[in-house]
Scaffold this motif. Sequence first.
Motif, mmCIF file in Angstrom:
data_model
loop_
_atom_site.group_PDB
_atom_site.id
_atom_site.type_symbol
_atom_site.label_atom_id
_atom_site.label_comp_id
_atom_site.label_asym_id
_atom_site.label_seq_id
_atom_site.Cartn_x
_atom_site.Cartn_y
_atom_site.Cartn_z
ATOM 1 N N GLY A 234 21.183 38.904 97.946
ATOM 2 C CA GLY A 234 20.252 38.094 96.996
ATOM 3 C C GLY A 234 19.799 38.007 97.653
ATOM 4 N N MET A 235 18.962 38.102 98.299
ATOM 5 C CA MET A 235 17.447 38.364 98.897
ATOM 6 C C MET A 235 16.374 38.659 97.919
ATOM 7 N N ASN A 236 17.205 40.205 98.146
ATOM 8 C CA ASN A 236 15.959 40.661 96.670
ATOM 9 C C ASN A 236 16.333 39.922 95.176
ATOM 10 N N LEU A 307 21.785 47.471 106.778
ATOM 11 C CA LEU A 307 22.381 47.085 107.881
ATOM 12 C C LEU A 307 21.276 45.822 108.587
ATOM 13 N N ILE A 308 19.985 46.181 108.228
ATOM 14 C CA ILE A 308 19.450 44.626 109.048
ATOM 15 C C ILE A 308 19.169 43.725 108.379
ATOM 16 N N VAL A 309 19.820 43.685 106.329
ATOM 17 C CA VAL A 309 20.822 42.646 105.493
ATOM 18 C C VAL A 309 18.664 41.486 105.523
ATOM 19 N N ASP A 310 18.331 40.717 106.802
ATOM 20 C CA ASP A 310 17.337 39.603 106.584
ATOM 21 C C ASP A 310 16.114 40.539 106.748
ATOM 22 N N VAL A 311 15.811 40.209 105.196
ATOM 23 C CA VAL A 311 14.172 41.125 104.803
ATOM 24 C C VAL A 311 12.933 40.399 105.321
ATOM 25 N N LYS A 312 13.373 39.148 105.818
ATOM 26 C CA LYS A 312 11.637 38.641 106.557
ATOM 27 C C LYS A 312 11.818 38.698 107.954
ATOM 28 N N HIS A 313 12.914 39.782 108.689
ATOM 29 C CA HIS A 313 12.606 39.837 110.017
ATOM 30 C C HIS A 313 11.851 40.771 110.700
ATOM 31 N N ILE A 328 6.412 52.024 105.336
ATOM 32 C CA ILE A 328 5.608 50.045 104.729
ATOM 33 C C ILE A 328 6.176 50.556 103.276
ATOM 34 N N THR A 329 5.937 51.480 102.314
ATOM 35 C CA THR A 329 6.072 51.123 100.641
ATOM 36 C C THR A 329 7.498 51.304 100.326
ATOM 37 N N ARG A 330 7.976 52.132 100.839
ATOM 38 C CA ARG A 330 9.625 51.609 100.335
ATOM 39 C C ARG A 330 10.488 51.424 101.514
ATOM 40 N N LEU A 331 10.170 50.087 102.596
ATOM 41 C CA LEU A 331 11.026 49.367 103.046
ATOM 42 C C LEU A 331 10.097 48.281 101.743
ATOM 43 N N SER A 332 9.374 47.924 101.743
ATOM 44 C CA SER A 332 8.924 47.027 100.785
ATOM 45 C C SER A 332 9.515 47.282 99.249
ATOM 46 N N ARG A 333 9.950 48.268 98.899
ATOM 47 C CA ARG A 333 11.278 48.738 97.469
ATOM 48 C C ARG A 333 12.400 47.322 97.550
ATOM 49 N N VAL A 334 12.763 47.381 98.737
ATOM 50 C CA VAL A 334 14.034 46.071 98.757
ATOM 51 C C VAL A 334 13.341 45.009 99.742
ATOM 52 N N GLY A 335 12.068 45.323 99.416
ATOM 53 C CA GLY A 335 11.939 43.151 99.789
ATOM 54 C C GLY A 335 11.588 42.950 101.617
ATOM 55 N N PHE A 336 11.620 43.850 102.406
ATOM 56 C CA PHE A 336 11.313 43.845 103.670
ATOM 57 C C PHE A 336 9.545 44.668 104.418
ATOM 58 N N ASP A 337 9.352 43.444 103.924
ATOM 59 C CA ASP A 337 7.836 42.992 103.946
ATOM 60 C C ASP A 337 7.486 42.477 105.369
ATOM 61 N N ASN A 338 7.944 42.654 106.430
ATOM 62 C CA ASN A 338 7.322 42.250 107.418
ATOM 63 C C ASN A 338 7.837 43.422 108.711
ATOM 64 N N VAL A 339 6.656 44.529 107.914
ATOM 65 C CA VAL A 339 5.851 45.738 109.068
ATOM 66 C C VAL A 339 5.226 44.694 109.547
#
Length: 469
Positions: A234-236, A307-313, A328-339
Amino acid sequence: MKIEQIYTGCLAQGAYYIVSENEAAIIDPLREVKPYLDRLEKDNVTLKYIFETHFHADFVSGHLDLSKKTGAPIVYGPTAAPEFEAIIAEDNQIFEIGKIKIKVMHTPGHTMESSTYLLVDENGVETAIFTGDTLFLGDVGRPDLAQKATNLTQEDLAGILYDSLQNKIMPLDDSITVYPAHGAGSACGKNMQKETVDILGNQKKTNYALNQPDKESFIREVLDGLTAPPKYFGMNVALNKGGYESLDVVMNKGMQPVAPKDFEALAEETGALILDTRGAADFHKGFVPNSINIGLKGDFAPWVGTLIVDVKHPLLLVTDEGTEEEVITRLSRVGFDNVIGYLKGSFEAWKNAGNEIDEIKRITPAEFAEQFTENSTVVDVRKLTEYSAEHIDNAYNKPLDTISDWARTIDDSEHFFLHCAGGYRSMIAASILNSHGIRNFTEIEGGFNGIKKTEKFPTTDFVCQSKTS
């Protein structure tokens, strides 16, 4: 004319690059757009359109960055309502690229805006369909993702999908090439073939969903065995529909080295989750306390999302040196942009600084064979279909994707052995359990595949997984 499938295995996702004359189109681009820009430059062509088959749930598309960098408009099918400028096409609308044409065919069901793009070549011949998640090879798109947005049941959506397939796809010529958005391994379907390209005639013969006698049978078969979608989906969708930060910004923010002396304090200050992406063989020997291990060399991004679910965490990374940008690139593919940074010098720098370290007890299958007794407790974190196919007698099946539910039920006073198929998922589970203070277990290197080779353990009779899925 040139059609290139750009397939990303870790997401089981296919994007498409199409060229005719001096113009190009791209369908369902991945988040990082440099590979597409490089192709455009190499071919000396102009990107005329960016086509999206629907609002994707399992990955964040690169449509916004690609449009910004090239000036090409984004095209969606009927009923789409993005929160940014885009062309909302009409059913049967034609778009020209060089000497070829792309015809929009509205095929709702997976989502209500889902559309299939029919390519007509320079000779006027209908040549290929880009089906998004409407039609896969061996399967169709799951019809349960758009329920909240439409107030429709999954049965309603499955019926709509049936009509789309029967009225729009099935009448097409058998010789047409099918280019789907996903292949085997994607959570967007349940029965996909390993192949990524086929002809429509073969799918008409072999795809179970296209061979149902009526709508009621189709609905029943498509919904049968459908498991809950990953929670990050849903977040994606929200990011694809509403917009997101440029990947350039995300990379600049994430590529910040953090010295070992500052790493723990930054984690506590920000509430960041420490994500260790090293392989299981290295992780179990030593890691930063409370780290979660999801190895980069595996189905990394989908497991992060699941497993982490919250893309903003906020995330702090521990990586193999030199892989920070890839992570970081592969995380961004599923919306995890907050590294917010990575451990400078990796775990070795942390260890050499004299900081506290933690370990996971791991043994070989041979050692497991020596320690195992009839009173031993075994936890198998594979999927139910894998477990049902064959498992150690009396082992408990606790799939990794539901660990947030079952971890709290574990009795840490009783020792247990932990395994998956090969060791990737069980080390993820081990790290999560460890971070919850559950430590009275031993993880098995090589998993069930290694255990079977010892030929000691009573296992259930093997059942083909296709019959249990």
